[in-house]
Motif scaffolding. Sequence first.
Motif, short mmCIF file in Angstrom:
data_model
loop_
_atom_site.label_atom_id
_atom_site.label_comp_id
_atom_site.label_asym_id
_atom_site.label_seq_id
_atom_site.Cartn_x
_atom_site.Cartn_y
_atom_site.Cartn_z
N MET A 1 0.85 -1.19 0.00
CA MET A 1 0.00 0.00 0.00
C MET A 1 0.88 1.24 0.00
SD MET A 1 -3.07 1.16 0.06
CE MET A 1 -3.57 2.87 0.07
N VAL A 2 0.66 2.12 -0.97
CA VAL A 2 1.41 3.37 -1.03
C VAL A 2 0.70 4.39 -0.15
CG1 VAL A 2 2.19 5.25 -2.51
CG2 VAL A 2 2.23 2.90 -3.36
N THR A 3 1.39 4.91 0.82
CA THR A 3 0.77 5.90 1.72
C THR A 3 0.81 7.29 1.08
OG1 THR A 3 2.85 6.43 2.79
CG2 THR A 3 1.57 4.61 3.73
N ARG A 4 -0.01 8.19 1.65
CA ARG A 4 -0.01 9.56 1.13
C ARG A 4 1.34 10.22 1.31
NH1 ARG A 4 -6.05 11.51 2.93
NH2 ARG A 4 -7.00 9.99 1.58
N ARG A 5 1.97 9.93 2.43
CA ARG A 5 3.27 10.52 2.67
C ARG A 5 4.25 10.05 1.58
NH1 ARG A 5 6.57 10.09 8.29
NH2 ARG A 5 4.73 11.23 8.97
N ALA A 6 4.22 8.75 1.27
CA ALA A 6 5.13 8.21 0.25
C ALA A 6 4.82 8.85 -1.10
CB ALA A 6 5.00 6.70 0.19
N TYR A 7 3.52 8.98 -1.40
CA TYR A 7 3.13 9.56 -2.69
C TYR A 7 3.70 10.97 -2.83
CZ TYR A 7 0.20 11.43 -6.41
OH TYR A 7 -0.23 12.03 -7.56
#
Length: 174
Positions: A1-7
Amino acid sequence: MVTRRAYRKWRALVEDLPLPEPFTVPDLVAAVAARRGRPIDIGTLPGGASAQTCGVWFQLVDRDVILVEENTSSFHRDHIVLHELGHMLCDHRGGADEQGRGDGIAALARLLPDLSPDLVRRMLNRTAYTTDEEQEAELVASLIRITAEARAQRATPGVLGNLAAALGLDRAAR
Ligand SMILES: [Zn+2]
């Protein structure tokens, strides 16, 4: 799962890349190599090297090597290179997308003649990337293409928002 922070992090990273205009993958590879201060060699993954691998990135002492599946379209080859660049830019440590296949080691050693077969085997047998790392590399590959297209059009199309929405991150994208 790609988190918002990572995005946000990877989007900022892509925004900061020296994206060539007009955009081509080989020009981007050259620009990234110049920024890293070490060459990036693109080669062809020998047929049968690994049934499940379409690309691989080797981090060598003096250069990086990206090998791409031989029998595929130029668009797919470009995407594989962008995906492997994604691993590189995200500083992933996996070293090989999939476990190597024994029958491909000799072929890889021939392709990289300055490497011993034993070294190639050890590189291929390093821990594969995690699912998160694969998603991040895929995300960076997509962001590079979308960002380059957006700059070429001198406008901000909705594609970034669409991508974010597809990832369930639409609020993070704005
Ligand atoms: Zn990968």
